[in-house]
Design a protein around this motif. Structure first.
Motif, PDB file in Angstrom:
ATOM      1  N   LEU B  47       0.833  -1.216   0.000  1.00  0.00           N
ATOM      2  CA  LEU B  47       0.000   0.000   0.000  1.00  0.00           C
ATOM      3  C   LEU B  47       0.865   1.263   0.000  1.00  0.00           C
ATOM      4  N   THR B  48       1.980   1.216   0.736  1.00  0.00           N
ATOM      5  CA  THR B  48       2.870   2.385   0.790  1.00  0.00           C
ATOM      6  C   THR B  48       3.482   2.670  -0.583  1.00  0.00           C
ATOM      7  N   VAL B  49       3.896   1.615  -1.262  1.00  0.00           N
ATOM      8  CA  VAL B  49       4.489   1.794  -2.606  1.00  0.00           C
ATOM      9  C   VAL B  49       3.474   2.435  -3.551  1.00  0.00           C
ATOM     10  N   PHE B  50       2.248   1.910  -3.549  1.00  0.00           N
ATOM     11  CA  PHE B  50       1.219   2.471  -4.447  1.00  0.00           C
ATOM     12  C   PHE B  50       0.865   3.905  -4.059  1.00  0.00           C
ATOM     13  N   MET B  51       0.829   4.185  -2.762  1.00  0.00           N
ATOM     14  CA  MET B  51       0.533   5.549  -2.303  1.00  0.00           C
ATOM     15  C   MET B  51       1.618   6.526  -2.786  1.00  0.00           C
ATOM     16  N   VAL B  52       2.867   6.125  -2.638  1.00  0.00           N
ATOM     17  CA  VAL B  52       3.973   6.996  -3.067  1.00  0.00           C
ATOM     18  C   VAL B  52       3.929   7.207  -4.581  1.00  0.00           C
ATOM     19  N   MET B  53       3.576   6.144  -5.315  1.00  0.00           N
ATOM     20  CA  MET B  53       3.475   6.266  -6.779  1.00  0.00           C
ATOM     21  C   MET B  53       2.423   7.310  -7.162  1.00  0.00           C
ATOM     22  N   LYS B  54       1.236   7.202  -6.535  1.00  0.00           N
ATOM     23  CA  LYS B  54       0.156   8.146  -6.850  1.00  0.00           C
ATOM     24  C   LYS B  54       0.560   9.567  -6.477  1.00  0.00           C
ATOM     25  N   PHE B  55       1.154   9.708  -5.311  1.00  0.00           N
ATOM     26  CA  PHE B  55       1.610  11.015  -4.832  1.00  0.00           C
ATOM     27  C   PHE B  55       2.587  11.636  -5.853  1.00  0.00           C
ATOM     28  N   ALA B  56       3.562  10.848  -6.260  1.00  0.00           N
ATOM     29  CA  ALA B  56       4.596  11.354  -7.180  1.00  0.00           C
ATOM     30  C   ALA B  56       4.006  11.697  -8.550  1.00  0.00           C
ATOM     31  N   ILE B  57       3.064  10.884  -9.022  1.00  0.00           N
ATOM     32  CA  ILE B  57       2.458  11.130 -10.342  1.00  0.00           C
ATOM     33  C   ILE B  57       1.676  12.444 -10.328  1.00  0.00           C
ATOM     34  N   VAL B  58       0.863  12.656  -9.271  1.00  0.00           N
ATOM     35  CA  VAL B  58       0.068  13.891  -9.212  1.00  0.00           C
ATOM     36  C   VAL B  58       0.986  15.116  -9.078  1.00  0.00           C
ATOM     37  N   VAL B  59       1.979  15.011  -8.201  1.00  0.00           N
ATOM     38  CA  VAL B  59       2.896  16.155  -8.005  1.00  0.00           C
ATOM     39  C   VAL B  59       3.686  16.428  -9.292  1.00  0.00           C
ATOM     40  N   GLY B  60       4.175  15.374  -9.912  1.00  0.00           N
ATOM     41  CA  GLY B  60       5.020  15.543 -11.091  1.00  0.00           C
ATOM     42  C   GLY B  60       4.275  16.009 -12.325  1.00  0.00           C
ATOM     43  N   TYR B  61       3.108  15.402 -12.593  1.00  0.00           N
ATOM     44  CA  TYR B  61       2.432  15.675 -13.867  1.00  0.00           C
ATOM     45  C   TYR B  61       1.256  16.644 -13.745  1.00  0.00           C
ATOM     46  N   PHE B  62       0.440  16.531 -12.697  1.00  0.00           N
ATOM     47  CA  PHE B  62      -0.694  17.448 -12.560  1.00  0.00           C
ATOM     48  C   PHE B  62      -0.252  18.788 -11.963  1.00  0.00           C
ATOM     49  N   MET B  63       0.704  18.733 -11.017  1.00  0.00           N
ATOM     50  CA  MET B  63       1.204  19.991 -10.440  1.00  0.00           C
ATOM     51  C   MET B  63       2.408  20.523 -11.239  1.00  0.00           C
ATOM     52  N   HIS B  64       2.825  19.739 -12.237  1.00  0.00           N
ATOM     53  CA  HIS B  64       3.893  20.140 -13.145  1.00  0.00           C
ATOM     54  C   HIS B  64       5.237  20.360 -12.457  1.00  0.00           C
ATOM     55  N   LEU B  65       5.431  19.791 -11.290  1.00  0.00           N
ATOM     56  CA  LEU B  65       6.698  20.026 -10.591  1.00  0.00           C
ATOM     57  C   LEU B  65       7.860  19.398 -11.357  1.00  0.00           C
ATOM     58  N   ARG B  66       7.542  18.354 -12.129  1.00  0.00           N
ATOM     59  CA  ARG B  66       8.550  17.704 -12.966  1.00  0.00           C
ATOM     60  C   ARG B  66       9.146  18.698 -13.972  1.00  0.00           C
ATOM     61  N   TYR B  67       8.320  19.668 -14.380  1.00  0.00           N
ATOM     62  CA  TYR B  67       8.762  20.634 -15.399  1.00  0.00           C
ATOM     63  C   TYR B  67       9.133  21.982 -14.783  1.00  0.00           C
ATOM     64  N   ASP B  68       9.075  22.064 -13.463  1.00  0.00           N
ATOM     65  CA  ASP B  68       9.268  23.345 -12.782  1.00  0.00           C
ATOM     66  C   ASP B  68      10.743  23.565 -12.461  1.00  0.00           C
ATOM     67  N   ILE B  69      11.023  24.733 -11.895  1.00  0.00           N
ATOM     68  CA  ILE B  69      12.430  25.069 -11.594  1.00  0.00           C
ATOM     69  C   ILE B  69      12.871  24.393 -10.293  1.00  0.00           C
ATOM     70  N   ASN B  70      14.175  24.288 -10.111  1.00  0.00           N
ATOM     71  CA  ASN B  70      14.728  23.590  -8.943  1.00  0.00           C
ATOM     72  C   ASN B  70      14.321  24.241  -7.630  1.00  0.00           C
TER      73      ASN B  70
END
Lengths: 205, 97
Positions: B47-70
């Motif tokens: 459950l922890t692995v799946f939770m972290v995956m969902k967290f990272a996907i939303v932050v990275g792609y929906f919040m665009h942090l993957r494309y944001d500045i350092n």
């Protein structure tokens, strides 16, 4: 962001303004990320407190009261609202104001449905004897999920305001940063729920 | 910081829908795991692995942090690390880990 936001906060009368020389957009966006970072610690403390007290139920109801299928549906709704929010932002960047308004309205609606579900859930729990003062378990549960619900409510109010502004033609195309900041806040509310749903609901059943 | 307002590449609309489907599938798997009888370490770990995956996907792609500045990544990462530190210290203090 594209150049849609290039003139955010610039006056609409075309008159040169000091703000043009002191662009506050990067500061506002950085401030939002600082705020969200601090909110992580806030919710981290509350989730930790719940885990600390999860077994101190006294004679009151335990986590067996949780209705996982119902909460799963609520989670799906909040997840979907993140999609509609990001689609609203994308439409705004394309200057497609009509689409942006539709997606903003959909996000506010989905957030409202989530809130209604939470009110229903709380009402059911109270009827089952799980009130705020029943046990440390109950207090920490209501504090955590209640504060999250309050964050959702603030988000719904901001989205509703943006929707009304767009209806009145006052959500200007050059105010893309405002949409982006509200979007960041909304997605944050979603990621907090991702953690709450897994740690508080799924891991306790 | 001027580039903050000009993130270069965001996902397409189609990609957003695909990401949403992925998140929905992960959520469904999480719920299914909750009803499967398994060792607690596997249950909590999965459950922890799946939770972290969902967290990272939303932050990275929906919040665009993957494309944001350092700088923005740093602010948010600091908050997440702070939250984990609060979690570990609080539970360790009360011997609940």
């Amino acid at each position: 962001m594209t150049d849609v936001t290039a003139s955010v906060d610039a006056p609409h009368d075309g008159v040169a303004h000091d703000a043009d020389h002191h662009d506050v957009r990067p500061i506002r966006k950085a401030a939002m990320w600082v705020f969200l970072g601090s909110e992580c610690m806030f919710f981290g403390a509350m989730i930790s407190t719940f885990l600390l007290y999860r077994n101190t139920t006294g004679d009151g109801p335990t986590a067996e009261l949780f209705n996982v299928p119902f909460t799963s549906a609520s989670s799906f709704i909040l997840l979907m609202s993140s999609l509609t929010m990001v689609l609203a932002h994308a439409a705004f960047e394309r200057k497609d104001m009509r689409q942006a308004r539709v997606w903003i309205g959909a996000t506010a609606l989905l957030g409202s449905v989530f809130l209604a579900g939470q009110i229903f859930e709380f009402t059911e729990f109270v009827h089952e004897g799980l009130t705020f003062t029943t046990s440390p378990f109950a207090s920490s549960f209501y504090m955590l999920t209640g504060f999250h619900g309050a964050h959702v409510l603030v988000g719904v109010l901001m989205l509703s305001t943006m929707y009304v502004l767009s209806l009145n033609g006052r959500l200007y195309e050059d105010r893309g940063l405002n949409v982006e900041l509200v979007g960041l806040y909304w997605h944050f509310v979603d990621i907090v729920w991702i953690v709450i749903f897994t740690v508080i609901y799924l891991m306790q059943v | 910081m001027a580039e903050a307002a000009h993130a270069p590449h965001h996902p397409t609309q189609k990609a957003y829908w695909q990401i949403f489907v992925l998140l929905a599938v992960i959520t469904a798997v999480e719920v299914a795991i909750a009803y499967i009888d398994m060792p607690s370490w596997l249950f909590v770990g999965g459950l922890t692995v799946f939770m972290v995956m969902k967290f990272a996907i939303v932050v990275g792609y929906f919040m665009h942090l993957r494309y944001d500045i350092n700088l923005h990544r740093g602010f948010f990462t600091f908050g997440v690390i702070g939250a984990i530190a609060v979690f570990v210290v609080l539970l360790a203090t009360f011997r609940a880990l």
